[in-house]
Every structure is written in C-alpha cells, then in structure tokens.
Design a protein around this motif. Structure first.
Motif: not given
Length: 407
Positions: A13, A17, A40-44
């Motif tokens: 993580l 960045q 993972m975030h949902p948008d990946r």
C-alpha cells in the motif's frame, strides 16, 4: 477459514502511493492473489491470465488489452504475457498514476528480468514467500532480524513460544496458506497436488516435453539434501540423469522459487573460502513430504532433523526481510580448513555471525569460529546462536542466544 494478515500488505500500500507499477513475485500458492485482491478497492479491475481468452489477447494485441481494461488494474499470472511489459512502460511514461498497475507472477526470475529490462526505474519489485511463523503464530508488526539487543528484545512479544516438538510441528506442517488456514486438511493430498500442479503448469511451461515422472524424482532427491552444500553429481546419480541435466533442472527449481541458495561469504582478504553454495527449499513442509516423514515426532528424531531446522531458520530470516520490502544480504562461511559459520548477515557495514543448533543449552565453544571473520575487510558485529532455548539469553556482551521461535 480465516484470512491470515500478511506483513507485506503495508509495504504494498505504501509503494502504491509512489510507483505506478507494483510487481509481486513468489512461489505458487503462497497467497499473492489472495492478498492483492483483499487490498483492492472496488474500482480496480482484476484480470487473470489463467483465462485463456484474456491471455491470448494480451499476447497478440497487448495495446488493445490495456485499452479494454480500465486503470487501475491488477493483472494476475502476468508471466504468461510478457508482451504486456513494453506497453505498461508506455502507459507509465505517458503519466499513469501511482498504483495504476498491480502485477503478480509465480516465475520470479523471469518476471524480475522482464521488469528490469522493460520497466527499469518504474516498478517496485516485491517478493512474497509462504507464511512466516510470525504471520501464523505471532502478532503486531515484525521487523527484519537484527542482531542488536534492543531489536531482539522487541521481537519477543511479537512471537509465540514453542518447545522442540511444537517447533518441529511447525516445520513438518509447513507454511503454505492452503494448509495453515485450514482450507485443506489432508496434508498428503495437498502436497501431492501442489507438486503435480507445479510440474504441469510451471515446469512444462519452462521446458516443454520434460519427463514429468523423472523430474518429480529429481525434486525428491534434491529435498534429501536440503541445508547441505550443493553436490550436483550426487543428485544426478540418484535419479539417473546427467550432471548437465541436473544443473538445468536445478535452475528450473530456482527460477520458480522452489529452492534458493545461500552463497559462501568471501572477500579479497579471505582467500581460502569454498565456492559452493548451500541449497534450501522455500517451504519445509514440502521437504518433509518429499522425504516421506509421516509425523513431526519422527521428523524431530530423523536423519535430516538438523538440516531441516537450518532450512527453517534460514527461510524465516529471509522472510523477515522480504516481508518488509528489504534486501537480505545473507551468506554462510566455510573455508578449506573446515572453519564454518552457518549464517552471516551483512548489515550496516558489519558481519553478524550466526550458528544454528538443535540444543537447548548451547556451549560457548560454538562461537569460537566467529573469529575467522575478523580476517576480512568488513568488521565483525554482534553474533548469536539460534537454538531451542525457550528465552532470549547471552553468552557474553557480543554474542546472544536466540530462540528459534523469536526469529
């Protein structure tokens, strides 16, 4: 079945960045995909190149593949489409945001060479091995092993104490997430399937047409010699292949992260050191399976009990560095006068000698060989004996006694 938190998570993580591309390599089934999916975030977007249609598109038209899949993206098993790397480089050079590309692959050497060739300076390379004993049994954050008293004292609350047979149970069971998490309960079937899948998918990909049964016998012959100085001719003669074939097959095992080597330490002032590396397996549970030890108790009293303990310790020390995204400068020392030091950690301009013993009460005579390092150009620092002592102790102010469960 519970997810086991990985020490590498925070590193992934943090680097996401800063770097547009993160590449996580490591042996098969050590948790690369599971960990990255959890982070993972949902948008990946997630794409696995185990999917033959996705793989075909990535290989034939990598530009179109990247146009079809929205960033940020996680491409799993990326080793199957090395053609993607040049186009990922183009995307990064055109201003891709930090964290745009997460990549994973199980052929570490191949992945790292491709990344260094195509993505030099643009990718953060991370290695994930099987679970460390700290991840399985400990708590909190674990730093890389440092042979300094204050650092060693901080390790104690992060670990879980184990006596001789509890430790050999850890060694015998191994540290692959599928077994440790309880997803699979039949150890024999698990390792048999693991070996077969590894040969069918990774080995045949590297060497099409290889004799699978003979290669399986070869892996077993290598496992019998874990923790020893490499003798290619002995392994070859056990299986009935030529020394050249054995060398090629050892390269396959190393490239796919099943084995790793500890190189002998030497410098321009140490003229009489040996040149042969020592060989270790990434997972001691796999070694115990391959060498046919049916229980931890039998293993603890078996012929390889010392060698597999050494394998366990070396692997755990490597994990403590890799899990923090740091390079591990780890060697062993042996010269032609038979002076030997099991491990030498090079850190902060000093050499830290380590001995690994199965004893609960190691004697001070074990540190006598540490002085051979004084002949070198790099100064010797604190040393330690890693053993079955239940608590942290010391022989003197410069040499500690470190329990295996604390590493």
């Amino acid at each position: 079945m519970d997810y086991i938190k990985r020490d590498l998570e925070s590193v992934i993580l943090e680097l996401s960045q800063e770097y547009a591309c993160i590449l996580v390599t490591g042996p098969r089934q050590v948790g690369k995909t599971t960990t990255l999916k959890r982070l993972m975030h949902p948008d990946r977007t997630y794409v696995s190149l185990d999917d033959l249609e996705e793989r075909s598109l990535a290989k034939k038209d990598p530009a179109l593949f990247l146009q079809l899949h929205q960033l940020p993206i996680f491409i799993d098993e990326v080793q199957y489409a090395p053609e993607l790397f040049s186009y990922i480089k183009i995307a990064i050079d055109h201003g891709a945001e930090p964290g745009s590309f997460w990549l994973s692959g199980s052929q570490a050497f191949r992945m790292m060479s491709l990344a260094q060739e195509s993505l030099a300076g643009r990718v953060a390379l991370l290695h994930m091995s099987s679970l460390s004993q700290h991840e399985i049994y400990g708590e909190g954050k674990q730093a890389p092993l440092s042979i300094e008293l204050e650092a060693l004292k901080k390790r104690k609350p992060a670990g879980k104490q184990a006596d001789l047979y509890e430790l050999y149970e850890r060694i015998w069971k191994g540290s692959l997430p599928g077994l440790v998490s309880g997803k699979y309960t039949n150890r024999t079937v698990f390792f048999s399937s693991y070996l077969q899948t590894y040969i069918d998918r990774d080995v045949t990909d590297l060497v099409p047409g290889i004799n699978k049964l003979l290669f399986s016998d070869f892996v077993r012959a290598a496992a019998c010699r874990t923790g020893q100085m490499l003798n290619v001719h002995d392994i070859a003669s056990d299986v009935g292949v030529s020394a050249d074939t054995a060398k090629r097959w050892l390269q396959i095992l190393e490239k796919s992260d099943v084995i790793f080597y500890l190189r002998p330490y030497s410098n321009n002032l140490l003229k009489r050191t040996v040149k042969t590396p020592k060989m270790y397996f990434f997972d001691t549970g796999l070694v115990a399976y391959l060498t046919k030890y049916s229980s931890p108790e039998i293993l603890a009293n078996g012929a390889i009990n010392g060698a597999i303990l050494e394998n366990y310790v070396v692997a755990e020390i490597r994990k403590s560095y890799h899990n923090n995204g740091e390079e591990c400068l780890l060697w062993y020392y042996r010269d032609k006068d038979c002076n030997e030091v099991d491990l030498v950690i090079e850190s902060d301009g000093q050499l830290h000698p380590l001995e690994i013993k199965r004893s609960v009460n190691p004697g001070s005579e074990l540190i006598r060989t540490f002085s051979v390092l004084d002949k070198g150009s790099v100064p010797r620092g604190k040393g330690a004996i890693i053993c079955m002592r239940p608590e942290l102790s010391a022989i003197d102010a410069d040499n500690y006694i470190l329990p295996v469960w604390m590493i």
